[in-house]
Design a protein around this motif. Structure first.
Motif, PDB file in Angstrom:
ATOM      1  N   ALA A 125      -6.768  -4.998   3.394  1.00 47.74           N
ATOM      2  CA  ALA A 125      -6.393  -5.496   4.717  1.00 47.74           C
ATOM      3  C   ALA A 125      -6.270  -7.148   4.699  1.00 47.74           C
ATOM      4  O   ALA A 125      -5.439  -7.848   5.208  1.00 47.74           O
ATOM      5  CB  ALA A 125      -7.158  -4.969   5.877  1.00 47.74           C
ATOM      6  N   ARG A 126      -7.457  -7.535   3.840  1.00 52.93           N
ATOM      7  CA  ARG A 126      -7.537  -9.028   3.887  1.00 52.93           C
ATOM      8  C   ARG A 126      -6.767  -9.654   2.961  1.00 52.93           C
ATOM      9  O   ARG A 126      -6.228 -10.549   3.600  1.00 52.93           O
ATOM     10  CB  ARG A 126      -9.097  -9.248   3.452  1.00 52.93           C
ATOM     11  CG  ARG A 126      -9.432 -10.533   3.199  1.00 52.93           C
ATOM     12  CD  ARG A 126     -10.698 -10.990   2.848  1.00 52.93           C
ATOM     13  NE  ARG A 126     -11.278 -10.517   1.693  1.00 52.93           N
ATOM     14  CZ  ARG A 126     -12.095  -9.538   1.614  1.00 52.93           C
ATOM     15  NH1 ARG A 126     -12.390  -8.949   2.666  1.00 52.93           N
ATOM     16  NH2 ARG A 126     -12.683  -9.160   0.424  1.00 52.93           N
ATOM     17  N   ARG A 127      -6.421  -8.813   1.934  1.00 51.46           N
ATOM     18  CA  ARG A 127      -4.919  -9.437   1.287  1.00 51.46           C
ATOM     19  C   ARG A 127      -3.868  -9.423   1.892  1.00 51.46           C
ATOM     20  O   ARG A 127      -2.930 -10.359   1.433  1.00 51.46           O
ATOM     21  CB  ARG A 127      -5.137  -8.690  -0.335  1.00 51.46           C
ATOM     22  CG  ARG A 127      -5.991  -9.005  -0.989  1.00 51.46           C
ATOM     23  CD  ARG A 127      -5.939  -8.570  -2.643  1.00 51.46           C
ATOM     24  NE  ARG A 127      -7.375  -8.381  -3.096  1.00 51.46           N
ATOM     25  CZ  ARG A 127      -8.263  -7.413  -3.205  1.00 51.46           C
ATOM     26  NH1 ARG A 127      -7.633  -6.314  -2.950  1.00 51.46           N
ATOM     27  NH2 ARG A 127      -9.331  -7.439  -3.802  1.00 51.46           N
ATOM     28  N   LEU A 128      -3.644  -8.443   2.684  1.00 47.58           N
ATOM     29  CA  LEU A 128      -2.329  -8.431   3.313  1.00 47.58           C
ATOM     30  C   LEU A 128      -2.092  -9.421   4.704  1.00 47.58           C
ATOM     31  O   LEU A 128      -1.397 -10.119   4.822  1.00 47.58           O
ATOM     32  CB  LEU A 128      -2.200  -7.057   4.013  1.00 47.58           C
ATOM     33  CG  LEU A 128      -1.786  -5.930   3.021  1.00 47.58           C
ATOM     34  CD1 LEU A 128      -1.889  -4.410   3.706  1.00 47.58           C
ATOM     35  CD2 LEU A 128      -0.374  -6.149   2.630  1.00 47.58           C
ATOM     36  N   LEU A 129      -3.409  -9.482   5.471  1.00 52.13           N
ATOM     37  CA  LEU A 129      -3.438 -10.118   6.544  1.00 52.13           C
ATOM     38  C   LEU A 129      -3.932 -11.615   6.354  1.00 52.13           C
ATOM     39  O   LEU A 129      -3.172 -12.542   7.140  1.00 52.13           O
ATOM     40  CB  LEU A 129      -4.493  -9.183   7.522  1.00 52.13           C
ATOM     41  CG  LEU A 129      -4.484  -9.553   8.740  1.00 52.13           C
ATOM     42  CD1 LEU A 129      -3.010  -8.955   9.461  1.00 52.13           C
ATOM     43  CD2 LEU A 129      -5.435  -8.905   9.500  1.00 52.13           C
ATOM     44  N   ASP A 130      -4.905 -11.981   5.448  1.00 49.98           N
ATOM     45  CA  ASP A 130      -5.567 -13.139   5.688  1.00 49.98           C
ATOM     46  C   ASP A 130      -4.403 -14.404   5.347  1.00 49.98           C
ATOM     47  O   ASP A 130      -4.543 -15.444   6.025  1.00 49.98           O
ATOM     48  CB  ASP A 130      -6.616 -13.145   4.988  1.00 49.98           C
ATOM     49  CG  ASP A 130      -7.631 -14.307   5.011  1.00 49.98           C
ATOM     50  OD1 ASP A 130      -7.996 -14.540   6.348  1.00 49.98           O
ATOM     51  OD2 ASP A 130      -7.947 -15.008   4.226  1.00 49.98           O
ATOM     52  N   PRO A 131      -3.750 -14.279   4.413  1.00 49.87           N
ATOM     53  CA  PRO A 131      -2.914 -15.506   4.081  1.00 49.87           C
ATOM     54  C   PRO A 131      -1.905 -15.506   5.097  1.00 49.87           C
ATOM     55  O   PRO A 131      -1.813 -16.972   5.568  1.00 49.87           O
ATOM     56  CB  PRO A 131      -1.960 -15.036   2.686  1.00 49.87           C
ATOM     57  CG  PRO A 131      -2.777 -13.865   2.058  1.00 49.87           C
ATOM     58  CD  PRO A 131      -3.518 -13.130   3.493  1.00 49.87           C
ATOM     59  N   VAL A 182     -11.489  -5.860  10.659  1.00 50.76           N
ATOM     60  CA  VAL A 182     -10.888  -5.346   9.607  1.00 50.76           C
ATOM     61  C   VAL A 182     -10.487  -6.160   8.098  1.00 50.76           C
ATOM     62  O   VAL A 182     -10.877  -5.504   7.313  1.00 50.76           O
ATOM     63  CB  VAL A 182      -9.102  -5.006  10.058  1.00 50.76           C
ATOM     64  CG1 VAL A 182      -8.278  -4.477   9.039  1.00 50.76           C
ATOM     65  CG2 VAL A 182      -9.474  -3.944  11.208  1.00 50.76           C
ATOM     66  N   SER A 183     -10.410  -7.437   8.428  1.00 52.25           N
ATOM     67  CA  SER A 183     -10.026  -8.219   6.975  1.00 52.25           C
ATOM     68  C   SER A 183     -11.659  -8.374   6.208  1.00 52.25           C
ATOM     69  O   SER A 183     -11.621  -8.360   5.243  1.00 52.25           O
ATOM     70  CB  SER A 183      -9.736  -9.775   7.551  1.00 52.25           C
ATOM     71  OG  SER A 183      -8.453  -9.510   7.896  1.00 52.25           O
ATOM     72  N   GLY A 184     -12.588  -8.470   7.060  1.00 55.29           N
ATOM     73  CA  GLY A 184     -13.820  -8.534   6.468  1.00 55.29           C
ATOM     74  C   GLY A 184     -14.194  -7.188   5.641  1.00 55.29           C
ATOM     75  O   GLY A 184     -14.835  -7.221   4.548  1.00 55.29           O
ATOM     76  N   TYR A 185     -14.054  -6.056   6.388  1.00 60.19           N
ATOM     77  CA  TYR A 185     -14.555  -4.741   6.006  1.00 60.19           C
ATOM     78  C   TYR A 185     -13.674  -4.396   4.982  1.00 60.19           C
ATOM     79  O   TYR A 185     -14.415  -3.588   3.979  1.00 60.19           O
ATOM     80  CB  TYR A 185     -14.530  -4.017   7.058  1.00 60.19           C
ATOM     81  CG  TYR A 185     -15.499  -2.716   7.091  1.00 60.19           C
ATOM     82  CD1 TYR A 185     -16.861  -2.770   6.882  1.00 60.19           C
ATOM     83  CD2 TYR A 185     -15.000  -1.602   6.812  1.00 60.19           C
ATOM     84  CE1 TYR A 185     -17.596  -1.685   6.613  1.00 60.19           C
ATOM     85  CE2 TYR A 185     -15.742  -0.239   6.754  1.00 60.19           C
ATOM     86  CZ  TYR A 185     -17.213  -0.476   6.564  1.00 60.19           C
ATOM     87  OH  TYR A 185     -17.888   0.699   6.245  1.00 60.19           O
ATOM     88  N   TRP A 186     -12.243  -4.401   4.991  1.00 60.70           N
ATOM     89  CA  TRP A 186     -11.292  -3.783   3.986  1.00 60.70           C
ATOM     90  C   TRP A 186     -10.843  -4.797   3.373  1.00 60.70           C
ATOM     91  O   TRP A 186      -9.824  -5.464   3.932  1.00 60.70           O
ATOM     92  CB  TRP A 186     -10.498  -3.157   5.103  1.00 60.70           C
ATOM     93  CG  TRP A 186      -9.665  -1.888   4.540  1.00 60.70           C
ATOM     94  CD1 TRP A 186      -9.999  -1.337   3.317  1.00 60.70           C
ATOM     95  CD2 TRP A 186      -8.385  -1.405   5.051  1.00 60.70           C
ATOM     96  NE1 TRP A 186      -8.771  -0.567   3.207  1.00 60.70           N
ATOM     97  CE2 TRP A 186      -7.835  -0.458   4.077  1.00 60.70           C
ATOM     98  CE3 TRP A 186      -7.702  -1.750   6.059  1.00 60.70           C
ATOM     99  CZ2 TRP A 186      -6.671  -0.003   4.329  1.00 60.70           C
ATOM    100  CZ3 TRP A 186      -6.681  -1.167   6.461  1.00 60.70           C
ATOM    101  CH2 TRP A 186      -6.147  -0.263   5.368  1.00 60.70           C
ATOM    102  N   SER A 187     -10.811  -4.692   1.943  1.00 64.01           N
ATOM    103  CA  SER A 187     -10.428  -5.958   1.181  1.00 64.01           C
ATOM    104  C   SER A 187      -8.758  -5.783   1.082  1.00 64.01           C
ATOM    105  O   SER A 187      -8.251  -6.989   0.862  1.00 64.01           O
ATOM    106  CB  SER A 187     -10.902  -6.113  -0.022  1.00 64.01           C
ATOM    107  OG  SER A 187     -10.608  -4.902  -0.832  1.00 64.01           O
TER     108      SER A 187
END
Lengths: 261, 281
Positions: free
Chosen positions: B112-118, B105-110
């Motif tokens: 989600a990446r901004r929300l989740l990755d940190p 999800v984080s890789g495919y959907w930016s």
């Protein structure tokens, strides 16, 4: 008929890559687009391919607007872009997912034989030479029988001998179904050897500068004096396109051609 | 040729002279890796046998294997191995599922990446063992807290591996998919999945390694069975041979499970044109 109607492209950073480019290409015609670097020829091709959207203007194929990749339009890039995890045969059949396995096998086998790589069917892309890989890319693009085939400097990464070989091969394949070819190139020899018509573009912003009809019968003799003449006129036009003191003269630019500075 | 295939084929070729050395090297090369541990083990065995050391704290291989045999005879060994394998298996499965889903999800959907990755990165910075007291409070001392701890250890490398692999998929290859008008799902199945597979396999192997690491931690903290319990029991009762026996079995199981992933993935990765394939043939 492929119609480009005042196609413009401005990138988000404000650079205008393409300014009101208009051209008409009839079915089965081979058109070469040539120009100095940064003249927007690749941008133009990507707009026709539906990979990038034009900022304004439209591209139509048989009066159908092209805004996304289209089944009737194939593209060959500068690099073969084969999928490394598929065998050569599966790469060629990549665009035939809708067909039955048997039909696909048959078409792929025919295409492989046609590009002279029947013995490489089960090879991996990494085992191919640059020329062989580009042949596979050509076969992959042609096997769904597109009406328009776009080529973005397809032979520029190859050595001179392989390049000529593939140019001849492309013409040979073209004769099978006679799709429209639009060939972006920076090689004057290639443009004159292949095209019915050469469009010369000038940069900043990219726009049409000149058109030169190549009235030579095929097969063309690259050493014939007439061939040399055409090459010279393309070169002259190319030189003039880069000279800022020469005004735009092509009527298709139309009025309202805005200088971006 | 560089690939493995020609080596396999050579044995059926009539050229005996070419086939013989390649068959030899095919079996001899893995054996080379065993040479050093074998020499060390035999050397130590000899030292104890000659009486230069009593081998009480560092028991010789024969005593370690005798311990293993004894444990095996009594049925204890199977029980401990099964307990540990069960924990690693479950923890690995949960960690891989969560890591793969969130990483994808984080890789495919930016967005989600901004929300989740940190958040994930912040959690990753916490030494995972620091969770142990909390997990025990929340989930009890029994299986759940152990499996969750292992899953946490497995999660991060898998998450990072999947996300990173998706982010670096070659735009040019994706464009090929676009020109053939692949739908979102077909694009994932026919382009993204095969493209991320090599990195995914690596992240699974790293994750499994961490899973083995964390199962020891979990079992050292409180367990009545499992290889980690054998370690602790050996320490408390002063049985170094039992500790070494457990370590040897950890090594064997770790290597074996890692090898299973490698073997399972190999058919899907034959296409790779990488440095690893070109050396040593």
């Amino acid at each position: 008929m492929l119609v480009l109607d005042r196609v413009s492209k401005t990138y988000p950073n404000g650079v205008q890559a393409l300014a009101r480019f208009s051209a008409e290409v009839s079915q089965g015609e081979i058109v070469a687009i040539i120009g100095g670097s940064g003249c927007g020829k690749s941008t133009l091709l990507r707009a026709v391919a539906g990979l990038d959207r034009a900022s304004s203007g439209r591209v139509t194929l048989d009066s159908e607007a092209i805004a996304a990749p289209h089944a009737k339009i194939g593209i060959i890039f500068q690099e073969p872009r084969l999928l490394p995890w598929l065998s050569v045969a599966d790469n060629i059949g990549f665009g035939l997912a809708d067909l039955s396995a048997a039909e696909r096998r048959e078409k792929v086998a025919r295409a492989l034989a046609r590009v002279g790589l029947a013995d490489k069917a089960q090879a991996w892309p990494r085992e191919l030479s640059g020329g062989q890989a580009q042949r596979v890319a050509i076969a992959r693009a042609l096997v769904p029988q597109p009406e328009v085939l776009l080529l973005d400097e397809p032979f520029s990464a190859l050595d001179a001998f392989t390049r000529r070989d593939l140019q001849d091969h492309l013409l040979d394949l073209w004769a099978d179904t006679r799709p429209t070819l639009i060939l972006v190139t920076h090689d004057v020899d290639e443009a004159v050897a292949l095209a019915d018509r050469v469009l010369v573009m000038r940069p900043r912003p990219g726009r049409l500068f000149d058109q030169i009809e190549i009235n030579l019968t095929r097969p063309r003799d690259r050493n014939a004096p007439l061939f040399e003449n055409f090459k010279r006129s393309v070169l002259t036009s190319l030189d003039r396109s880069l000279d800022r003191n020469v005004p735009d003269r092509d009527a298709t630019q139309g009025p309202g051609q805005a200088m971006w500075w | 040729m560089i690939s493995d295939a020609p080596v396999l084929q050579q044995s059926s070729e009539p050229a005996e002279s070419a086939a013989a050395p390649s068959r030899l090297s095919r079996y001899a090369r893995p054996m080379l890796g065993l040479l050093l541990p074998l020499i060390l083990a035999l050397g130590w065995e000899l030292v104890v046998w000659l009486g230069w050391s009593n081998g009480r704290l560092v028991p010789p291989p024969s005593r370690v294997f005798a311990t293993i045999a004894e444990l095996a005879r009594s049925g204890e060994l199977i029980r401990h191995i099964a307990a540990t394998l069960w924990r690693v298996g479950l923890g690995f499965a949960f960690g891989v599922i969560a890591g793969t889903l969130l990483g994808a999800v984080s890789g495919y959907w930016s967005l989600a990446r901004r929300l989740l990755d940190p958040t994930v990165q912040a959690l990753r910075a916490i030494p995972s063992l620091a969770w142990v007291p909390l997990f025990i409070l929340w989930l009890g001392i029994f299986e759940t807290s152990k499996i969750v701890l292992i899953a946490v250890g497995v999660f991060f490398p898998v998450y990072l591996g999947v996300m990173g692999a998706i982010l670096i998929v070659d735009r040019k290859i994706v464009e090929v998919g676009r020109t053939f008008r692949l739908s979102g799902f077909a694009m994932i199945r026919r382009i993204l999945l095969p493209a991320v597979l090599p990195a995914y396999v690596v992240s699974l192997r790293v994750g499994l390694g961490l899973g083995w690491m964390f199962v020891v931690a979990a079992e050292l903290i409180g367990a009545s069975e499992g290889l980690g319990y054998l370690l602790l029991d050996g320490q408390q009762l002063g049985k170094p041979a039992q500790i070494l026996a457990a370590i040897v079995i950890f090594a064997i199981l770790g290597k074996l499970t890692d090898w299973l992933i490698e073997v399972a993935a190999a058919p899907f990765l034959r296409w790779q044109d990488a440095f690893g394939r070109t050396k040593g043939t």
